[in-house]
Design a protein around this motif. Sequence first.
Motif, PDB file in Angstrom:
ATOM      1  N   TYR A 145      -7.362   7.249   0.385  1.00 24.18           N
ATOM      2  CA  TYR A 145      -7.793   8.335   1.292  1.00 24.18           C
ATOM      3  C   TYR A 145      -6.664   9.029   2.327  1.00 24.18           C
ATOM      4  O   TYR A 145      -6.928   9.768   3.199  1.00 24.18           O
ATOM      5  CB  TYR A 145      -8.826   7.828   2.378  1.00 24.18           C
ATOM      6  N   MET A 146      -5.271   8.636   1.932  1.00 23.74           N
ATOM      7  CA  MET A 146      -4.123   9.140   2.235  1.00 23.74           C
ATOM      8  C   MET A 146      -4.127   9.123   3.799  1.00 23.74           C
ATOM      9  O   MET A 146      -3.978   9.877   4.779  1.00 23.74           O
ATOM     10  CB  MET A 146      -3.928  10.558   1.917  1.00 23.74           C
TER      11      MET A 146
ATOM     12  N   ARG B  95     -13.149  -1.301  -6.158  1.00 21.47           N
ATOM     13  CA  ARG B  95     -12.226   0.078  -6.449  1.00 21.47           C
ATOM     14  C   ARG B  95     -12.505   1.207  -7.181  1.00 21.47           C
ATOM     15  O   ARG B  95     -12.384   2.346  -7.034  1.00 21.47           O
ATOM     16  CB  ARG B  95     -10.681  -0.692  -7.000  1.00 21.47           C
ATOM     17  N   GLU B  96     -13.236   0.584  -8.376  1.00 19.53           N
ATOM     18  CA  GLU B  96     -13.867   1.788  -9.390  1.00 19.53           C
ATOM     19  C   GLU B  96     -14.875   2.369  -8.488  1.00 19.53           C
ATOM     20  O   GLU B  96     -15.038   3.469  -8.725  1.00 19.53           O
ATOM     21  CB  GLU B  96     -14.312   0.814 -10.596  1.00 19.53           C
ATOM     22  N   PHE B  97     -15.815   1.742  -7.770  1.00 18.67           N
ATOM     23  CA  PHE B  97     -16.725   2.476  -6.865  1.00 18.67           C
ATOM     24  C   PHE B  97     -16.307   3.410  -6.119  1.00 18.67           C
ATOM     25  O   PHE B  97     -16.612   4.435  -5.906  1.00 18.67           O
ATOM     26  CB  PHE B  97     -17.547   1.304  -6.217  1.00 18.67           C
ATOM     27  N   VAL B  98     -14.994   3.031  -5.397  1.00 14.33           N
ATOM     28  CA  VAL B  98     -14.516   4.170  -4.425  1.00 14.33           C
ATOM     29  C   VAL B  98     -13.858   5.026  -5.373  1.00 14.33           C
ATOM     30  O   VAL B  98     -13.965   6.269  -5.013  1.00 14.33           O
ATOM     31  CB  VAL B  98     -13.317   3.173  -3.667  1.00 14.33           C
TER      32      VAL B  98
ATOM     33  N   SER C  20      -5.266  -6.528  -0.024  1.00 18.52           N
ATOM     34  CA  SER C  20      -4.786  -5.406  -1.313  1.00 18.52           C
ATOM     35  C   SER C  20      -6.010  -4.368  -1.250  1.00 18.52           C
ATOM     36  O   SER C  20      -5.492  -3.030  -1.522  1.00 18.52           O
ATOM     37  CB  SER C  20      -4.762  -6.450  -2.141  1.00 18.52           C
ATOM     38  N   PHE C  21      -7.444  -4.772  -1.133  1.00 18.30           N
ATOM     39  CA  PHE C  21      -8.259  -3.724  -1.147  1.00 18.30           C
ATOM     40  C   PHE C  21      -8.253  -2.796   0.008  1.00 18.30           C
ATOM     41  O   PHE C  21      -8.390  -1.177  -0.127  1.00 18.30           O
ATOM     42  CB  PHE C  21      -9.693  -4.300  -1.079  1.00 18.30           C
ATOM     43  N   ILE C  22      -7.986  -3.267   1.191  1.00 21.92           N
ATOM     44  CA  ILE C  22      -7.774  -2.435   2.397  1.00 21.92           C
ATOM     45  C   ILE C  22      -6.536  -1.447   2.279  1.00 21.92           C
ATOM     46  O   ILE C  22      -6.831  -0.116   2.382  1.00 21.92           O
ATOM     47  CB  ILE C  22      -7.732  -3.040   3.649  1.00 21.92           C
ATOM     48  N   TYR C  23      -5.477  -1.876   1.349  1.00 15.02           N
ATOM     49  CA  TYR C  23      -4.453  -1.160   1.545  1.00 15.02           C
ATOM     50  C   TYR C  23      -4.695   0.024   0.478  1.00 15.02           C
ATOM     51  O   TYR C  23      -4.427   0.990   0.523  1.00 15.02           O
ATOM     52  CB  TYR C  23      -3.272  -2.108   0.979  1.00 15.02           C
TER      53      TYR C  23
ATOM     54  N   GLN D 287     -14.191  10.817  -6.645  1.00 13.47           N
ATOM     55  CA  GLN D 287     -14.215  11.973  -7.624  1.00 13.47           C
ATOM     56  C   GLN D 287     -15.345  12.908  -7.623  1.00 13.47           C
ATOM     57  O   GLN D 287     -15.290  14.019  -8.060  1.00 13.47           O
ATOM     58  CB  GLN D 287     -14.036  11.443  -9.011  1.00 13.47           C
ATOM     59  N   LYS D 288     -16.520  12.397  -7.155  1.00 12.80           N
ATOM     60  CA  LYS D 288     -17.766  13.100  -7.084  1.00 12.80           C
ATOM     61  C   LYS D 288     -17.732  14.024  -5.843  1.00 12.80           C
ATOM     62  O   LYS D 288     -18.409  15.213  -5.812  1.00 12.80           O
ATOM     63  CB  LYS D 288     -18.913  12.300  -6.582  1.00 12.80           C
ATOM     64  N   LYS D 289     -16.746  13.961  -4.800  1.00 16.08           N
ATOM     65  CA  LYS D 289     -16.705  14.764  -3.632  1.00 16.08           C
ATOM     66  C   LYS D 289     -16.001  16.127  -4.030  1.00 16.08           C
ATOM     67  O   LYS D 289     -15.395  16.237  -5.035  1.00 16.08           O
ATOM     68  CB  LYS D 289     -15.919  14.229  -2.787  1.00 16.08           C
TER      69      LYS D 289
END
Length: 314
Positions: free
Chosen positions: A270-271, A304-307, A261-264, A312-314
Amino acid sequence: MPNNQTRRLTQGAMMIALFAVLIAIAFYIPIINVIATVFALLPIAWFSAKYDRTTAIMVATIAVVITFFFGGVMIIPFSLIFAAIGVAIGDALRTKKSKLFLLMSSSLTLLFTFVIQYIISLRLFEFDFIKDSMKLMRDSYEQALTLSEQLTGKQIVTQEYLNALFDMMEMALPASITLAVFALAFILISVNLPILKRLGIEVPKFAAFKNMRLPRAILWYYLIVLIINLFVKPEIGTMLYVITLNFSFLLWVLFTLQGLSFIYFIIDEYMAPNFLKVLITLLAIPLLSFVILLGIIDLGFNLREFVKGKKQKK
């Protein structure tokens, strides 16, 4: 009121007849019996979704009794399973429960009917179909290995290894049966809900698999099992060993789903191309340890929150 009562009786009779026909096809006719088996619960589920629980149970009971005239006592356990899960699905839809509740109630109903029938088979008929199935599988493996040894002149697997393998499989049966029941319930729900929706029944939806999130309490269960395995070290064959083995098996499957699920989630975030999901799912088998570890970390630290924050910082 009389019209409603007449409609209920008419529809109940129609669903009973349709259920009996589907069960008879599933029980007797090869090839198309698979299709009939998948849709056998549909009439009972539809009726249960439209009418109250008491009426639905009464109709399901009559439907099971009617199937007796098609196949005698042998068909009753088969029809009982699909009548029970049909009532469970329909009742959850009527009371507008979530799809997760629907899956859990259907799976537990399926598991409960299976256990009851196993106990009846064991007590009344002295027939242990699980033990006989395992014996048949063991005999088949031994014959295949004997044939392979005769053809190649080499012993691929020793008898000791084969015995240890089947002993492990027998001890892990509770977890295996539980997972199989949940998988079957998921398939039956996934196939029948779209049809029930077309028949005018309001059905819930599952959240996207990428958003799947297991309860964090599962980490504590895993920690308890890990401590027992590391420090208590139960002997093979003991009750404690069987319990920890089955819990470990179930937890590994859950963490694998969490990891996938995390990998999905990453792929969608990142589309990346969707074909990567298929590729990752196939690679999850040889990379199982990594996927399980990823699932544990994601559940414990909410990756997920870290990702999301990093993106968002980018």
